[in-house]
Design a protein around this motif. Structure first.
Motif, mmCIF file in Angstrom:
data_model
loop_
_atom_site.group_PDB
_atom_site.id
_atom_site.type_symbol
_atom_site.label_atom_id
_atom_site.label_comp_id
_atom_site.label_asym_id
_atom_site.label_seq_id
_atom_site.Cartn_x
_atom_site.Cartn_y
_atom_site.Cartn_z
ATOM 1 N N PRO A 72 0.804 -1.235 0.000
ATOM 2 C CA PRO A 72 0.000 0.000 0.000
ATOM 3 C C PRO A 72 0.836 1.284 0.000
ATOM 4 O O PRO A 72 0.485 2.239 -0.683
ATOM 5 N N ALA A 73 1.931 1.313 0.724
ATOM 6 C CA ALA A 73 2.687 2.566 0.817
ATOM 7 C C ALA A 73 3.304 2.928 -0.526
ATOM 8 O O ALA A 73 3.366 4.096 -0.897
ATOM 9 N N LEU A 74 3.734 1.915 -1.264
ATOM 10 C CA LEU A 74 4.327 2.180 -2.573
ATOM 11 C C LEU A 74 3.252 2.701 -3.528
ATOM 12 O O LEU A 74 3.502 3.599 -4.343
ATOM 13 N N ALA A 75 2.051 2.160 -3.398
ATOM 14 C CA ALA A 75 0.941 2.643 -4.219
ATOM 15 C C ALA A 75 0.618 4.093 -3.873
ATOM 16 O O ALA A 75 0.389 4.907 -4.759
ATOM 17 N N ASP A 76 0.631 4.413 -2.568
ATOM 18 C CA ASP A 76 0.369 5.802 -2.161
ATOM 19 C C ASP A 76 1.406 6.740 -2.745
ATOM 20 O O ASP A 76 1.082 7.830 -3.235
ATOM 21 N N ALA A 77 2.664 6.324 -2.678
ATOM 22 C CA ALA A 77 3.739 7.170 -3.190
ATOM 23 C C ALA A 77 3.599 7.349 -4.692
ATOM 24 O O ALA A 77 3.793 8.437 -5.226
ATOM 25 N N ALA A 78 3.243 6.260 -5.382
ATOM 26 C CA ALA A 78 3.108 6.331 -6.836
ATOM 27 C C ALA A 78 1.966 7.246 -7.229
ATOM 28 O O ALA A 78 2.039 7.972 -8.208
ATOM 29 N N ARG A 79 0.897 7.238 -6.435
ATOM 30 C CA ARG A 79 -0.284 8.017 -6.753
ATOM 31 C C ARG A 79 -0.009 9.513 -6.670
ATOM 32 O O ARG A 79 -0.538 10.297 -7.442
ATOM 33 N N THR A 80 0.842 9.908 -5.725
ATOM 34 C CA THR A 80 1.072 11.335 -5.522
ATOM 35 C C THR A 80 2.346 11.818 -6.222
ATOM 36 O O THR A 80 2.768 12.947 -6.034
ATOM 37 N N ALA A 81 2.947 10.935 -7.021
ATOM 38 C CA ALA A 81 4.281 11.257 -7.543
ATOM 39 C C ALA A 81 4.292 12.350 -8.597
ATOM 40 O O ALA A 81 5.335 12.905 -8.876
ATOM 41 N N GLY A 82 3.170 12.653 -9.186
ATOM 42 C CA GLY A 82 3.205 13.691 -10.216
ATOM 43 C C GLY A 82 1.921 13.699 -10.993
ATOM 44 O O GLY A 82 0.982 12.974 -10.666
ATOM 45 N N PRO A 83 1.871 14.499 -12.036
ATOM 46 C CA PRO A 83 0.670 14.538 -12.857
ATOM 47 C C PRO A 83 0.520 13.226 -13.639
ATOM 48 O O PRO A 83 1.500 12.500 -13.824
ATOM 49 N N PRO A 84 -0.697 12.921 -14.087
ATOM 50 C CA PRO A 84 -0.943 11.633 -14.763
ATOM 51 C C PRO A 84 0.007 11.368 -15.922
ATOM 52 O O PRO A 84 0.447 10.239 -16.123
ATOM 53 N N GLN A 85 0.349 12.420 -16.678
ATOM 54 C CA GLN A 85 1.231 12.228 -17.832
ATOM 55 C C GLN A 85 2.577 11.651 -17.394
ATOM 56 O O GLN A 85 3.169 10.822 -18.088
#
Lengths: 288, 775
Positions: free
Chosen positions: A83-96
């Motif tokens: 889950p934490a890696l998913a959270d980090a990936a989700r907030t990592a930047g704009p969708p592009q």
């Protein structure tokens, strides 16, 4: 060069050690366009499909391909796993950016504010570095600190992450609601089997920092056999402990008047407050 | 929202339905013609220009904020294969008075060298330029130009500028404007003071500066640029090149949304010079970093205020000191200062106002035109003061504003009576009457977007909601005696009309409006807007909301003249006056319905042309005590901001902005709403995110990662409470400019709301997380 398999890629790199492997290119091409980087050659990793997924290994380990995109890591099946890696990936930047930016790229770029890095540090992940005919395993933290860097001709292929089957949290502080670079981030994972709490603070130093003493102390405050409850005062104290451990007194005070005054600089007081709030909230959410 | 009742209102609703005819005429809401191509990414920007055999230009910029140039060695760059020309200040023709190194340039005051000669005064100032057969070669050559600098001490604190040695032959003071109005001895029972600071906002246009210069056989040059002032840019470019203005043609192309002047004179003069030097077309596209260096930003400001009021909160006296950091070159600093000074007391009646305002030169990046320059900085300060006053008097922020609100006929502190509609109280009522957005506690099931964004660190327990109000004003058109004029030509032939006007549609929607005007006057549905270039008659810059008024007025007059030419023979034929005929749906009909003739038939194959000018009434400069009728008209706006603040992390999310605006007359309601949303987005950006930081004069964040523009998640819901349509009798169609005033007011409203949520004295924009951490 556009190798279609891992072996081809490793061979290509062996043949041209000055070539730069490129995956999502979100950091690399920005540097090329700005004229900061002129790679002799590029090895495109986009066609290596085996690196874009993950597999499981005995002993409760997930082996993640370096070509996993942030967008893929944000999907529910992956989020249930780490889950934490998913959270980090989700907030990592704009969708592009998340659509093409990869896990391996995030590690190799090793930006201080790289969002997956504190999570990997807290998970004590290791990476596989492959070269023609040989591979070796290196802990992520050794790679990031430069203790054991990527050598010429080596390609980062896999990331080994233990599956902990327990709550994990990644929180980051930014000045906005839209995607942004973290001013500070905290990754916190529970490891019930070892009765441990592992925590890493990102973006406050060139590499993620682990407040080991604070981790050990707070692990002793948790009722592991029961409902994993903790005294709210201990949660708050944990926040302060992490902040004090990760932000030095003289933070941000290069040659400024703050350097000569005694006690923590204004910048370090502000950053400690932020880190402390993040760590407290992260622990609170993990034990909720 | 009030609904338009004029021509075309009946067709307005139809436009939203599939298959219905295109909305038509004034008061309707047709879509901009470039909206779809821009949304689809197929709109050709200036960076997409191409010419056979073109060369690529690149510019060398100063790494120092202040340095003496001891020598420039271009030999290594010239020796690089593929390089066709390297130019420095020495290659520019001498100025009109014989000064070497080229004539300085700039709007209002020409004090900015095209290429630095002898001294550089800001980080990123152009020093030399290269033309080569490949963009990479050009950049490599730029790297090979050896410049020997002797760094000088940089003056970066505007307060130090007064005592610092002169940074420029013109001195360090762009303008000092004292304003003396009323009795200096007057005192109030209640006194509130504050110090306010506004950071550097950049227009950050997504389409970075780009252009193509093509040499002409007659020794002149044709420039294809996204200029917003084709004639002004042409004249200034010609002057710097030592050419007659008619040897330079400026073709406007690919203008991205521009919220400020797009002009960068150095860019276009250098481009033209390279083309003249090489005899070949030269194209130049700036990188994002260069773009931040090259265009002007908003004036950083320091404002010190003292308000005196009686026990009821009625204003007695306003005292202020205003300091604008104009950066290295004058640009429009004098004009921005006039707005800041004249509007220093805000849209309130105050008998005694004493202000000293200065715009000074520093070694920071030059500041210039940007939506509500000067007026915005003052608005943040006087509205913050009004909130303080409300707290001291113990009344509601809306009430304190209502008690002091200006109305039509009230004087400005400059002695000018506000003769245009000034519905300040009505605007306040309108925003205050709107329902408030729901709180998370009212609807716990909904997924709330907390400060920090989705998946962020926001914690509902630490979130506090705040509500803030602000009212503000900004002038329209050029001030202080500037000659405002525009010319337009309208042509009708067959079943369509053409508008030829050099007014550039920089996103304000002029092209759409011109089409609507001609549709309304001539009843022709098909209206073609010719692209703008400097061979057409002068229309002036796209700034200060002037094109709706001046160019709109010129288009209307020209269309009316064509209409008269069209109807006169018919009216004479039927023995009735022209007024009894009307044109609608491409047909001319008489009042009694007897006559019904298609426009095309009435034309009898002829083409009808008319050209007209519009020149609003003149203004006068402010005198040595800040008095004078300096403005043509003023627009007002009231806002309510609702924010959520995570008081532990200091993250702020603007939940909603409610807007009531004085628009005079809504000519295209949808376009007005778009402009209000754009203004709010820019204002919220300034309030919370956008800050082009300098450290000792050196830009710290010239990239779109470092310079944070608001994203969709940062931009609030915009609720239009009212578009008040009280006609401004002297304005074209009675309409007021709509773009600038929302940007002026929203930062003040957001600051008020953050203050209400945190209880902290927010005195600085943008509000950083550390400024909003409470408890």
């Amino acid at each position: 060069m556009l190798p279609a398999s891992l072996d081809e890629a490793v061979d290509a790199l062996a043949a041209a050690p000055a070539a730069v492997p490129v995956a999502g290119a979100t950091d690399l091409m920005e540097a090329v366009n700005a004229g900061r980087l002129r790679p002799a050659a590029l090895i495109g990793l986009g066609r290596i499909t085996e690196l874009r997924g993950w597999r499981y290994e005995d002993g409760g380990t997930a082996v993640l391909g370096a070509g996993l995109t942030h967008a893929r890591m944000d999907r529910p099946d992956f989020a249930a796993l780490i889950p934490a890696l998913a959270d980090a990936a989700r907030t990592a930047g704009p969708p592009q950016v998340r659509n093409v930016g990869t896990l391996g790229g995030n590690i190799v770029t090793a930006a201080p504010a790289g969002d997956t890095l504190p999570v990997l540090a807290a998970l004590e992940a290791t990476v596989t570095l492959a070269r023609a005919g040989a591979t070796r395993e290196v802990p992520v933290s050794h790679l990031l600190t430069g203790l054991d860097p990527v050598r010429p001709g080596e390609l980062l292929t896999w990331v080994r992450v233990p599956l902990l089957h327990a709550p994990q949290v990644f929180l980051k502080a930014t000045g906005r609601s839209g995607p942004a670079r973290a001013t500070a981030s905290v990754a916190l994972v529970l490891d019930p089997a070892r009765r441990a709490v592992r925590c890493a603070v990102g973006a406050v130093a060139p590499v993620p920092l682990r407040p080991l003493e604070a981790e050990a102390w707070v692990a002793g405050c948790i009722d592991w056999d029961g409902s994993r409850e903790i005294d709210p005062a201990a949660t708050a104290a944990f926040g302060e402990y992490v902040a004090a451990a990760c932000v030095p007194d003289g933070y941000g005070a290069e040659g400024a008047w703050e350097a000569v005054t005694e006690g923590p600089s204004a910048a370090s007081v502000r950053l400690r407050r932020t880190v402390s709030v993040l760590a407290r909230r992260a622990l609170g959410r993990a034990l909720k | 929202m009030t609904s338009p009742t004029d021509i075309g209102a009946a067709t307005q609703q139809d436009g939203d339905e599939g298959g219905a005819p295109e909305p038509f005429g004034l008061g309707s809401s047709p879509l901009r013609s470039d909206a779809l191509p821009k949304a689809l990414g197929i709109y050709p920007y200036a960076a997409d220009l191409w010419a056979e055999g073109l060369l690529w230009g690149a510019v060398l910029r100063s790494p120092h904020p202040h340095a003496r140039i001891k020598g420039i060695d271009t030999s290594a760059a010239l020796a690089l294969p593929g390089v066709h020309a390297v130019v420095t200040a020495a290659d520019l023709p001498p100025g009109p008075d014989g000064t070497p190194d080229g004539a300085p340039a700039g709007p209002i005051v020409a004090d900015r060298p095209v290429l630095a000669a002898g001294v550089v005064r800001h980080h990123g100032e152009p020093v030399a330029a290269v033309a080569a057969d490949h963009p990479d070669t050009a950049r490599l050559a730029v790297g090979l130009i050896a410049v020997e600098y002797e760094p000088l001490e940089a003056v970066t604190d505007p307060e130090q500028s007064f005592t610092a040695p002169p940074l420029h032959p013109d001195g360090n003071l762009f303008r000092h404007l004292p304003l003396r109005c009323g009795d200096p001895e007057a005192v109030g029972e209640i006194v509130v003071e504050g110090l306010y600071q506004v950071g550097r906002q950049d227009p950050a246009p997504l389409g970075a500066e780009a252009g193509l210069a093509v040499p002409r056989p007659d020794g002149g040059v044709e420039l294809h640029l996204s200029s917003t002032d084709p004639h002004g840019d042409r004249d200034r470019t010609a002057a710097c090149l030592g050419l007659e203005p008619d040897r330079v043609r400026l073709v406007v192309t690919g203008v991205p949304g521009a919220t400020s002047d797009r002009e960068d004179l150095s860019f276009q003069v250098t481009l033209a010079l390279l083309a003249l030097r090489t005899g070949r077309p030269v194209k130049m596209t700036l990188t994002r970093e260069e773009s931040f260096h090259t265009h002007t930003s908003r004036h950083p400001a320091l404002l010190r205020y003292r308000h005196h009021a009686d026990a009821e909160g009625t204003l007695v006296k306003v005292e202020a000191q205003i300091l604008l950091d104009g950066g290295a070159y004058a640009d429009v600093s004098a004009e921005a200062l006039a707005a800041a000074t004249a509007f220093s007391a805000g849209p309130y009646v105050c008998p005694n106002v004493f202000v000293d305002a200065w715009a000074v030169r520093t070694n920071n990046p030059p500041a210039g035109q940007m939506r509500g320059e000067g007026a915005l900085q003052a608005c943040f300060a006087y509205e913050s003061q009004l909130d303080q006053l409300a707290a001291r008097v113990g009344v509601d922020p809306v009430e304190i504003r209502r008690r002091n609100a200006m109305a039509t006929g009230d004087p400005l502190p400059t002695g000018q009576a506000v003769t245009c509609p000034a519905p300040v109280a009505a605007l306040l009522e309108a925003v205050a009457a709107e329902p408030l957005p729901a709180l998370p506690v009212d609807d716990p099931d909904a997924e709330w977007l907390l400060p920090g964004g989705p998946g962020g660190a926001g914690d509902p327990a630490a979130v506090r909601r705040g509500i803030g109000y602000a009212v503000g004003m900004v002038h329209m058109l050029g001030a202080e005696g500037e000659d405002e004029v525009s010319t337009a030509t309208v042509r009708v032939s067959g079943d369509h009309a053409t508008v030829i006007c050099a007014a550039v549609d920089s996103g304000q929607g002029f092209a759409t409006l011109a089409r609507q005007i001609v549709q309304s006057v001539l009843g022709v549905s098909e209206v073609y807007i010719a692209p703008a270039d400097s061979d057409q008659s002068i229309a002036g810059p796209s700034a200060r909301g002037r094109h709706t008024w001046v160019s709109g007025g010129a288009v209307e007059r020209a269309a009316l003249m064509v209409r008269h030419q069209l109807l006169q023979p018919i009216a004479a034929n039927f023995g009735m006056s022209v007024e009894l005929l009307q044109i609608a749906d491409g047909k001319i009909t008489s009042y009694d319905g007897v006559l019904g003739m298609p426009v095309a038939e009435a034309l009898e194959g002829k083409e009808l042309w008319a050209t007209a000018q519009c020149r609003p009434h003149p203004t006068e400069p402010l005198d040595e005590s800040g008095q004078g009728d300096a403005f043509v008209s003023i627009a007002f706006c009231a806002m309510r901001a609702v924010v959520d603040v995570d008081i532990e992390l200091g993250t702020v999310r603007v939940v909603e902005m409610t807007v009531a605006q004085d628009v005079g007359r809504a000519l295209n309601p949808r376009q007005i709403e778009d402009r209000i949303e754009a203004g709010v987005a820019q204002g919220v950006g300034l309030a919370l995110l956008e800050d082009l930081r300098t450290e000792g004069g050196v830009l710290q964040n010239p990239s779109l990662t470092g310079y944070r523009l608001p994203t969709a998640l940062d931009t609030p819901e915009v609720r239009i409470a009212a578009l008040l349509e009280e006609r401004d009798v002297v304005a074209t169609f009675g309409a007021k400019a709509v773009s600038a005033v929302p940007a002026v007011v929203s930062p003040a409203a957001v600051a008020a709301a953050v203050r209400a949520a945190t209880g902290l004295p927010v005195g600085r924009l943008p509000i950083r997380p550390e400024d909003a951490v409470a408890g």
